[in-house]
Design an enzyme around this catalytic site. Structure first.
Site, mmCIF file in Angstrom:
data_model
loop_
_atom_site.group_PDB
_atom_site.id
_atom_site.type_symbol
_atom_site.label_atom_id
_atom_site.label_comp_id
_atom_site.label_asym_id
_atom_site.label_seq_id
_atom_site.Cartn_x
_atom_site.Cartn_y
_atom_site.Cartn_z
ATOM 1 N N ARG A 75 -0.982 -8.865 13.350
ATOM 2 C CA ARG A 75 -1.495 -7.824 12.450
ATOM 3 C C ARG A 75 -2.353 -8.431 11.346
ATOM 4 O O ARG A 75 -3.362 -7.851 10.943
ATOM 5 C CB ARG A 75 -0.329 -7.009 11.869
ATOM 6 C CG ARG A 75 0.257 -6.061 12.918
ATOM 7 C CD ARG A 75 1.629 -5.550 12.553
ATOM 8 N NE ARG A 75 1.626 -4.787 11.329
ATOM 9 C CZ ARG A 75 2.669 -4.719 10.498
ATOM 10 N NH1 ARG A 75 3.779 -5.391 10.757
ATOM 11 N NH2 ARG A 75 2.596 -3.993 9.427
ATOM 12 N N LYS B 245 0.825 -1.214 0.000
ATOM 13 C CA LYS B 245 0.000 0.000 0.000
ATOM 14 C C LYS B 245 0.861 1.267 0.000
ATOM 15 O O LYS B 245 0.603 2.195 -0.744
ATOM 16 C CB LYS B 245 -0.941 0.032 1.217
ATOM 17 C CG LYS B 245 -1.933 -1.106 1.273
ATOM 18 C CD LYS B 245 -2.959 -0.898 2.370
ATOM 19 C CE LYS B 245 -2.416 -0.912 3.785
ATOM 20 N NZ LYS B 245 -1.871 -2.205 4.220
ATOM 21 N N ARG C 163 11.523 -2.151 11.554
ATOM 22 C CA ARG C 163 10.283 -1.754 12.223
ATOM 23 C C ARG C 163 9.992 -2.701 13.372
ATOM 24 O O ARG C 163 10.030 -3.917 13.207
ATOM 25 C CB ARG C 163 9.123 -1.757 11.226
ATOM 26 C CG ARG C 163 8.846 -0.395 10.664
ATOM 27 C CD ARG C 163 7.773 -0.430 9.634
ATOM 28 N NE ARG C 163 6.467 -0.890 10.139
ATOM 29 C CZ ARG C 163 5.332 -0.720 9.454
ATOM 30 N NH1 ARG C 163 5.344 -0.132 8.294
ATOM 31 N NH2 ARG C 163 4.201 -1.157 9.955
HETATM 32 P P1 AMP Z 1 0.744 0.634 8.856
HETATM 33 O O1 AMP Z 1 2.022 1.326 8.590
HETATM 34 O O2 AMP Z 1 -0.414 1.200 8.058
HETATM 35 O O3 AMP Z 1 0.824 -0.867 8.732
HETATM 36 O O4 AMP Z 1 0.367 0.941 10.375
HETATM 37 C C1 AMP Z 1 1.192 0.514 11.442
HETATM 38 C C2 AMP Z 1 0.394 0.408 12.719
HETATM 39 O O5 AMP Z 1 -0.160 1.689 13.068
HETATM 40 C C3 AMP Z 1 -0.806 -0.528 12.650
HETATM 41 O O6 AMP Z 1 -0.460 -1.883 12.874
HETATM 42 C C4 AMP Z 1 -1.695 0.032 13.770
HETATM 43 O O7 AMP Z 1 -1.196 -0.340 15.034
HETATM 44 C C5 AMP Z 1 -1.467 1.537 13.623
HETATM 45 N N1 AMP Z 1 -2.434 2.141 12.679
HETATM 46 C C6 AMP Z 1 -2.160 2.699 11.463
HETATM 47 N N2 AMP Z 1 -3.281 3.121 10.870
HETATM 48 C C7 AMP Z 1 -4.292 2.825 11.730
HETATM 49 C C8 AMP Z 1 -5.703 2.987 11.677
HETATM 50 N N3 AMP Z 1 -6.310 3.541 10.614
HETATM 51 N N4 AMP Z 1 -6.430 2.578 12.747
HETATM 52 C C9 AMP Z 1 -5.852 2.031 13.820
HETATM 53 N N5 AMP Z 1 -4.528 1.815 13.928
HETATM 54 C C10 AMP Z 1 -3.753 2.207 12.893
#
Ligand code: AMP
Length: 191
Positions: A145, A14, A134
């Site tokens: 996740r 993404k 990360r």
């Molecule tokens: P990502 O980089 O989008 O995979 O986001 C990393 C982490 O941030 C996720 O595993 C969640 O813990 C948190 N996070 C990011 N976006 C959201 C969202 N829209 N709602 C809730 N938690 C989020």
């Protein structure tokens, strides 16, 4: 305006694709994950609040997302619209996004889902862990996740399907190939 949601499990690509689509269509790229990582790095009150949640691979509570999103969107009103990356992740967030867009007479144009099998996702995420380090890219947290995605985020597929706004794109191949597939779908809808 064009308001796109790029949808898919962690590791689907993404982030990589959102940046390119944003450039191509002059959209603001809004990644809630990037915003949280920056808040954590800067040790802001929000960052301190969400750090342990993110490190466990859980979702940040919905009520913390809406203000964050409003601020991020207000920063970029000069562009042609938005591409949301990693948001919405729950039905409540999807409803909040609809309400927020409605304030300016806008709506979600299209939700594009990148489809990649679990085995490939795990390989990609473990690889990313080696490169980026990360904290939420360990095998155990990744598994959580993926589970959180299945239980809390995948119901959004039905939400957007019902509105005729959900399109699936095969997420395996080179970055350019996948971008080409995504752009073809976008062009078919926005033109
Ligand atoms: P990502 O980089 O989008 O995979 O986001 C990393 C982490 O941030 C996720 O595993 C969640 O813990 C948190 N996070 C990011 N976006 C959201 C969202 N829209 N709602 C809730 N938690 C989020």
């Amino acid at each position: 305006m064009i308001n796109l949601v790029l949808f898919g499990p962690p590791g689907a690509g993404k982030g990589t694709q959102s940046i390119r689509i944003a450039g191509q269509y002059h959209l603001a790229h809004i990644s809630t994950g990037d915003i949280f990582r920056s808040e954590i790095k800067n040790e802001t009150p929000l960052g301190l609040k969400v750090r342990s949640i993110i490190e466990k691979g859980e979702l940040v509570p919905d009520e913390l997302l809406i203000d964050l999103l409003r601020t991020a969107m207000n920063r970029h009103t000069e562009l042609n619209g938005f591409i949301f990356d990693g948001f919405p992740r729950t039905l409540r967030q999807a409803a909040d996004l609809d309400d927020l867009l409605k304030e300016t007479g806008e709506k979600v144009t299209l939700t594009l889902a990148l489809e990649v099998d679990d085995q490939e996702l795990m390989t990609r995420l473990l690889n990313r862990a080696r490169i980026e380090g990360r904290k939420d890219d360990t095998e155990q947290v990744i598994a959580n996740r993926l589970k959180v995605y299945q239980t809390q985020t995948s119901p959004l597929i039905e939400y957007y399907k019902r509105q005729g706004k959900f399109r699936v794109v095969h997420g395996k191949g080179s970055v350019e190939e996948i971008l080409g597939r995504l752009c073809k779908v976008i062009d078919g809808v926005v033109e």
